[in-house]
Design an enzyme around this catalytic site. Sequence first.
Site, PDB file in Angstrom:
ATOM      1  N   ARG A 138     -26.668  28.095   1.267  1.00  0.00           N
ATOM      2  CA  ARG A 138     -25.401  28.769   1.590  1.00  0.00           C
ATOM      3  C   ARG A 138     -24.224  27.817   1.361  1.00  0.00           C
ATOM      4  O   ARG A 138     -23.173  28.228   0.860  1.00  0.00           O
ATOM      5  CB  ARG A 138     -25.413  29.254   3.047  1.00  0.00           C
ATOM      6  N   ARG A 174     -23.445  35.882  -6.204  1.00  0.00           N
ATOM      7  CA  ARG A 174     -24.891  35.691  -6.063  1.00  0.00           C
ATOM      8  C   ARG A 174     -25.644  36.087  -7.330  1.00  0.00           C
ATOM      9  O   ARG A 174     -26.661  35.480  -7.677  1.00  0.00           O
ATOM     10  CB  ARG A 174     -25.406  36.497  -4.870  1.00  0.00           C
ATOM     11  N   GLN A 232       0.843  -1.192   0.000  1.00  0.00           N
ATOM     12  CA  GLN A 232       0.000   0.000   0.000  1.00  0.00           C
ATOM     13  C   GLN A 232       0.878   1.241   0.000  1.00  0.00           C
ATOM     14  O   GLN A 232       1.855   1.324   0.741  1.00  0.00           O
ATOM     15  CB  GLN A 232      -0.883  -0.004   1.249  1.00  0.00           C
ATOM     16  N   THR A 233       0.524   2.240  -0.827  1.00  0.00           N
ATOM     17  CA  THR A 233       1.251   3.500  -0.799  1.00  0.00           C
ATOM     18  C   THR A 233       0.344   4.624  -1.279  1.00  0.00           C
ATOM     19  O   THR A 233      -0.606   4.398  -2.033  1.00  0.00           O
ATOM     20  CB  THR A 233       2.519   3.435  -1.671  1.00  0.00           C
ATOM     21  N   ARG A 234       0.657   5.842  -0.812  1.00  0.00           N
ATOM     22  CA  ARG A 234      -0.012   7.043  -1.318  1.00  0.00           C
ATOM     23  C   ARG A 234       1.026   8.021  -1.853  1.00  0.00           C
ATOM     24  O   ARG A 234       0.701   9.160  -2.155  1.00  0.00           O
ATOM     25  CB  ARG A 234      -0.864   7.712  -0.234  1.00  0.00           C
ATOM     26  N   ALA A 237      -0.180   4.517   7.326  1.00  0.00           N
ATOM     27  CA  ALA A 237      -1.415   5.322   7.245  1.00  0.00           C
ATOM     28  C   ALA A 237      -1.473   6.418   8.302  1.00  0.00           C
ATOM     29  O   ALA A 237      -2.549   6.907   8.637  1.00  0.00           O
ATOM     30  CB  ALA A 237      -2.659   4.439   7.338  1.00  0.00           C
ATOM     31  N   HIS A 274      11.367   2.252  -0.997  1.00  0.00           N
ATOM     32  CA  HIS A 274      10.165   1.445  -1.209  1.00  0.00           C
ATOM     33  C   HIS A 274      10.489   0.250  -2.106  1.00  0.00           C
ATOM     34  O   HIS A 274      10.031  -0.874  -1.853  1.00  0.00           O
ATOM     35  CB  HIS A 274       9.064   2.278  -1.861  1.00  0.00           C
ATOM     36  N   ASP A 315     -21.378  39.364  -3.586  1.00  0.00           N
ATOM     37  CA  ASP A 315     -22.513  39.928  -4.319  1.00  0.00           C
ATOM     38  C   ASP A 315     -22.484  39.536  -5.787  1.00  0.00           C
ATOM     39  O   ASP A 315     -23.512  39.170  -6.365  1.00  0.00           O
ATOM     40  CB  ASP A 315     -22.509  41.456  -4.179  1.00  0.00           C
ATOM     41  N   HIS A 322      10.034   5.399  -4.355  1.00  0.00           N
ATOM     42  CA  HIS A 322      11.459   5.714  -4.390  1.00  0.00           C
ATOM     43  C   HIS A 322      12.272   4.457  -4.083  1.00  0.00           C
ATOM     44  O   HIS A 322      11.730   3.363  -3.925  1.00  0.00           O
ATOM     45  CB  HIS A 322      11.766   6.842  -3.400  1.00  0.00           C
ATOM     46  N   GLY A 355       4.299  -1.048   6.996  1.00  0.00           N
ATOM     47  CA  GLY A 355       5.546  -0.324   7.218  1.00  0.00           C
ATOM     48  C   GLY A 355       5.510   0.561   8.446  1.00  0.00           C
ATOM     49  O   GLY A 355       4.584   0.509   9.264  1.00  0.00           O
ATOM     50  N   ARG A 356       6.516   1.378   8.545  1.00  0.00           N
ATOM     51  CA  ARG A 356       6.637   2.309   9.674  1.00  0.00           C
ATOM     52  C   ARG A 356       5.560   3.387   9.567  1.00  0.00           C
ATOM     53  O   ARG A 356       5.337   3.956   8.509  1.00  0.00           O
ATOM     54  CB  ARG A 356       8.026   2.951   9.657  1.00  0.00           C
TER      55      ARG A 356
END
Length: 601
Positions: A464, A450, A210-212, A308, A219, A447, A216, A304-305
């Site tokens: 709103r 709107r 898993q990664t976001r 998440a 990894h 204004d 590199h 991993g460390r």
Amino acid sequence: MNELDTVADHRALSRPHPNPPHGGLLVEPLLAQDEAAALRKRSAALPAITLDDRQLCDLELLLNGGFSPLQGFMNGDDYRSVVETMRLADGSLWPMPITLDVDAGVADGMHPGHEVVLRDSDGTPLAVMAVEDVFRPDNRHEALRVFGTLDTGHPGAAEVLNRAGKVCLGGRIRGIQLPAHADFATLRDTPRSLRAWFDANGWHSVVAFQTRNPLHRAHFELTMRAMSETGARLLLQPAIGRTRAGDVDHVTRVRCYQAVLPYYGDANIRLSLLPLAMRMGGPREALLHAIIRKNYGATHFIVGRDHAGPGRDANGKPYYGPYEAQALVLTYADELGMHILPYQEMVYAANRGIHVTADEIGEGDVAQAISGTEFRQRLAGGEEVPGWFSFPEVVAILRDSIRPRARQGIVVWLTGLPGAGKSTIAKALAALLMEHTDRTVSILDGDDVRRHLSAGLGFSREDRLANVLRVAYVAGEIAKHGGIAICALVSPYADAREQARKMIEAHGNHLEVHVSTNIEVCESRDAKGLYALARSGRLPHFTGVSSPYEVPEKPALKVDAGAAPAQQLAGDVFAALVEKGWLMTFCYRDLKDGNSRVRPG
């Protein structure tokens, strides 16, 4: 047996598998083509809910089986049980709430037995939910139990705590279609299609990563070690739904992943994109990640460390211990039926020329590392990035995608009571920006909005919110292309401002400025007589009189137009932008002492 049970039984895996889905069955409540067409037609007459980005990701994983054994959004019993015990009401292991939260006004009149159609932002019907429960979540308790904090600096806790006034709808769903994606179609597997691919290619042992983030060298070496130690093939499955504000966009990340694939060898890796909306929930979310990968067919999962984790709080203290997630997932490994691979952080031992885990660094080893901040600075400044840290292909892709900080888009959000001086400050700030920078500047005044963008909207809380989100969308588009948007509108509700901030920060920098001019000064300057009309009862829903204004708790800047002229306050905002490094200026004349200074961004 109801219709949904029939769908689930029909779609469940019909033969034994070496790693069955969580709960034993792959629950995919997508209807067959003819049934889906009939439901789509019938759904036109049902009340509709338009899902936000998180809810769309959740729905996709509910529909494709990634969230098995869930059959829909959680009812109150499941929600409370998961929050308290990390188990569904039937005892099944499940660590995080998957709920459909809506404004109370949307849920008015909905009761168990009713149906509601779930749509995307284009109005496309994706599923119909049979409402089983309408309940109010305990936001504070959920934040404490699930995320371990009430600190709104934690993105997951902030999202929960900022949904005040919302209720949750729970119930089973019947799927009409999966959410549509225009990009990377060949990389978007479902659990069923990926399991079939594993079977067809003889992949009986699969380790998921898993990664976001972009991939590199550390990894890469970590995944190579996992394959070597287990004999498994690698499922590289990055989360490409909502991640964390400031993360590299998913398109750039996928290009980075594709660039690294040849280093593995085609026979050893499968790149597959996961439509997961991350909560940055640390230990509990790591367990959820493992469950999802089990549903997708993986037999092993790397934790991993600080898996998440959202990093550190405002005082520099980590929200979670570095290996807290590993400990929790390992506790449930046997029940889950997966091999969990806990690894310490990978570091580069320069004297040996190899990557090793932190616990393998010995006396005399020279450990080298580059922080994320330093890496971004090297990218922006064109400095060399050593080969032991990343791949040249990845560095090149990231350099092309990242604007220097002083060239990134900016949204200044001026909020305050009617007549507080927002528009005047906005005009003065725009003049400063155009005089002292080469950036394009747009003003989105309440204004004007709107009259044009939000014509037809009223002043209910829902209208709103719609107005604020429309402005946020336009401002975000301006920021995405490197421009500066100055938004001057009352925006009285904290939850709407928070949603706007999240939309904007997906594309650029956001600076909230509270124009705190007190109501007496605002009323004394009211040339239109709106306050007088509101106090006489002839102008309903007027903020500050007959409608509330929720004061920002932690604005980036607070200014008072009753205590200083607009030009000076605009100078304060300008100075804040410069100090943050968001502007490259030619010359800025300090409005307080008149001295000219060059302020490079």
